[in-house]
Design an enzyme around this catalytic site. Structure first.
Site, PDB file in Angstrom:
ATOM      1  N   ASP A 136      48.490  18.648  27.239  1.00 14.90           N
ATOM      2  CA  ASP A 136      48.146  17.342  27.795  1.00 14.90           C
ATOM      3  C   ASP A 136      46.737  17.364  28.378  1.00 14.90           C
ATOM      4  O   ASP A 136      46.241  18.414  28.805  1.00 14.90           O
ATOM      5  CB  ASP A 136      49.110  16.964  28.928  1.00 14.90           C
ATOM      6  CG  ASP A 136      50.400  16.362  28.398  1.00 14.90           C
ATOM      7  OD1 ASP A 136      50.434  15.997  27.215  1.00 14.90           O
ATOM      8  OD2 ASP A 136      51.365  16.267  29.167  1.00 14.90           O
ATOM      9  N   GLN A 157      41.487  11.349  25.305  1.00 19.40           N
ATOM     10  CA  GLN A 157      41.579  10.026  25.922  1.00 19.40           C
ATOM     11  C   GLN A 157      40.491   9.103  25.394  1.00 19.40           C
ATOM     12  O   GLN A 157      39.299   9.367  25.540  1.00 19.40           O
ATOM     13  CB  GLN A 157      41.474  10.180  27.441  1.00 19.40           C
ATOM     14  CG  GLN A 157      42.586  11.043  28.026  1.00 19.40           C
ATOM     15  CD  GLN A 157      42.251  11.593  29.390  1.00 19.40           C
ATOM     16  OE1 GLN A 157      41.107  11.926  29.679  1.00 19.40           O
ATOM     17  NE2 GLN A 157      43.253  11.694  30.247  1.00 19.40           N
ATOM     18  N   ARG A 169      46.463  14.383  19.756  1.00 18.48           N
ATOM     19  CA  ARG A 169      47.225  13.206  20.184  1.00 18.48           C
ATOM     20  C   ARG A 169      46.257  12.283  20.899  1.00 18.48           C
ATOM     21  O   ARG A 169      45.795  12.573  21.993  1.00 18.48           O
ATOM     22  CB  ARG A 169      48.384  13.602  21.113  1.00 18.48           C
ATOM     23  CG  ARG A 169      49.277  12.408  21.485  1.00 18.48           C
ATOM     24  CD  ARG A 169      50.589  12.833  22.105  1.00 18.48           C
ATOM     25  NE  ARG A 169      50.457  13.197  23.491  1.00 18.48           N
ATOM     26  CZ  ARG A 169      50.822  14.361  24.006  1.00 18.48           C
ATOM     27  NH1 ARG A 169      51.307  15.312  23.233  1.00 18.48           N
ATOM     28  NH2 ARG A 169      50.690  14.610  25.294  1.00 18.48           N
ATOM     29  N   HIS A 171      51.477   1.901  22.459  1.00 16.29           N
ATOM     30  CA  HIS A 171      52.604   0.971  22.417  1.00 16.29           C
ATOM     31  C   HIS A 171      52.144  -0.435  22.026  1.00 16.29           C
ATOM     32  O   HIS A 171      52.922  -1.383  22.057  1.00 16.29           O
ATOM     33  CB  HIS A 171      53.286   0.916  23.788  1.00 16.29           C
ATOM     34  CG  HIS A 171      53.791   2.243  24.262  1.00 16.29           C
ATOM     35  ND1 HIS A 171      53.044   3.076  25.056  1.00 16.29           N
ATOM     36  CD2 HIS A 171      54.964   2.883  24.031  1.00 16.29           C
ATOM     37  CE1 HIS A 171      53.733   4.176  25.302  1.00 16.29           C
ATOM     38  NE2 HIS A 171      54.897   4.088  24.696  1.00 16.29           N
ATOM     39  N   ARG A 192      50.937   8.112  39.415  1.00 15.61           N
ATOM     40  CA  ARG A 192      50.298   7.435  38.291  1.00 15.61           C
ATOM     41  C   ARG A 192      50.019   5.971  38.627  1.00 15.61           C
ATOM     42  O   ARG A 192      48.966   5.430  38.289  1.00 15.61           O
ATOM     43  CB  ARG A 192      51.195   7.498  37.048  1.00 15.61           C
ATOM     44  CG  ARG A 192      51.344   8.853  36.404  1.00 15.61           C
ATOM     45  CD  ARG A 192      50.083   9.374  35.743  1.00 15.61           C
ATOM     46  NE  ARG A 192      49.195  10.024  36.685  1.00 15.61           N
ATOM     47  CZ  ARG A 192      49.382  11.243  37.160  1.00 15.61           C
ATOM     48  NH1 ARG A 192      50.410  11.949  36.794  1.00 15.61           N
ATOM     49  NH2 ARG A 192      48.518  11.758  38.006  1.00 15.61           N
TER      50      ARG A 192
END
Length: 275
Positions: A98, A127, A148, A196, A258
């Protein structure tokens, strides 16, 4: 979250697998301050990889460097990560690294490059909201990297990150197309399209079809329980989908952090409660 324990996450993964959806497991927690805690996290993920193989699950793992001791010592972190990658080799599995806040980008890239030199069974999250990511992509493509691509959830200053959502979305699309380009695929790259946003997913699906990208070169990646209709629609269209399942005792503190770091995350959660 399906629950706090790995067993609950595995049960959810088995149910998803019957629907044609693969999984990534991540245990919540970060910025550990004790060597013993980093060692315990490492043992947990080693056990998880063994249990996934025994259960016949299509489930990978994703770890945060600060879970493995990066705040304590970079070599300690690499040693712990190396154990996980080696076990992934033994179990025919995969380890995702990550990406955390911007101060961790360079040390995390270093961990990935060192790990990638040992094994192809390791990938990294990048990112899209960081200006630097386009250049980072160019350095990683020749390695045949598994990436990713996420938008980014940490609060970063406008001096290093796109402040407007529209600009982040467009950069995400541009970076994803770059990672699906012919040279990236020839090098053996893999792209996880972590969004999403149905409009963005459809736009990239059209690019994939136009350029005849093999399903072995990409997957759509989402969070467990978020945008289920989109997940199901992609699966029905023959698209590979892999959903991240988070679990662990520290879920409340993790989510509150977060949300506090980036208030836009609150609206994201609220919208998806009613989908």
């Amino acid at each position: 979250m399906p629950g706090e324990r790995l067993e609950e996450a595995m049960a959810a993964a088995a149910a998803q697998q019957r629907q044609g959806i693969a999984t990534i497991f991540t245990r919540l927690g970060e910025n550990l301050t004790r060597v013993e805690d980093a060692a315990e996290v490492t043992r947990h993920y080693l056990d998880a990889l063994d249990r996934v193989r025994a259960a016949g699950l299509d489930a990978q793992i994703s770890v945060k460097p600060t879970q493995l001791g990066l705040d304590l010592d970079a070599e300690l972190c690499f040693t712990n990560l190396r154990q996980l990658v080696d076990r992934a080799e033994q179990t025919a599995n995969f380890v995702w690294i990550d990406m955390e806040g911007s101060p961790y980008v360079d040390p995390t890239l270093d961990l990935f490059r060192r790990s990638r030199a040992r094994s192809a069974r390791v990938g990294i999250a990048l990112q899209a909201y960081l200006y630097r990511t386009a250049q980072d992509v160019e350095t990683l493509v020749p390695l045949g990297s598994a990436i990713r691509l996420v938008k980014g959830a940490y609060l970063e200053p406008a001096s290093i990150a796109y402040p407007k959502k529209a600009d982040v979305d467009e950069n995400f699309y541009t970076l994803a197309c770059r990672l699906l380009a012919d040279d990236a695929r020839r090098a053996g790259g893999l792209l996880h399209i972590a969004t999403h946003d149905a409009r963005l997913a459809d736009r990239l699906a059209a690019f994939i079809d136009e350029h005849r990208v093999s399903t072995s070169a990409y997957a759509f990646a989402m969070l467990y329980g978020i945008q289920r209709p989109l997940q199901q629609r992609l699966v029905k269209a023959g698209r590979p989908v892999r959903v991240l399942i988070a679990y662990g005792e520290y879920w409340f503190a993790w989510y509150m952090r977060r949300l506090a770091e980036r208030p836009a995350n609150v609206w994201f959660v609220v919208k998806n409660l009613f989908r």
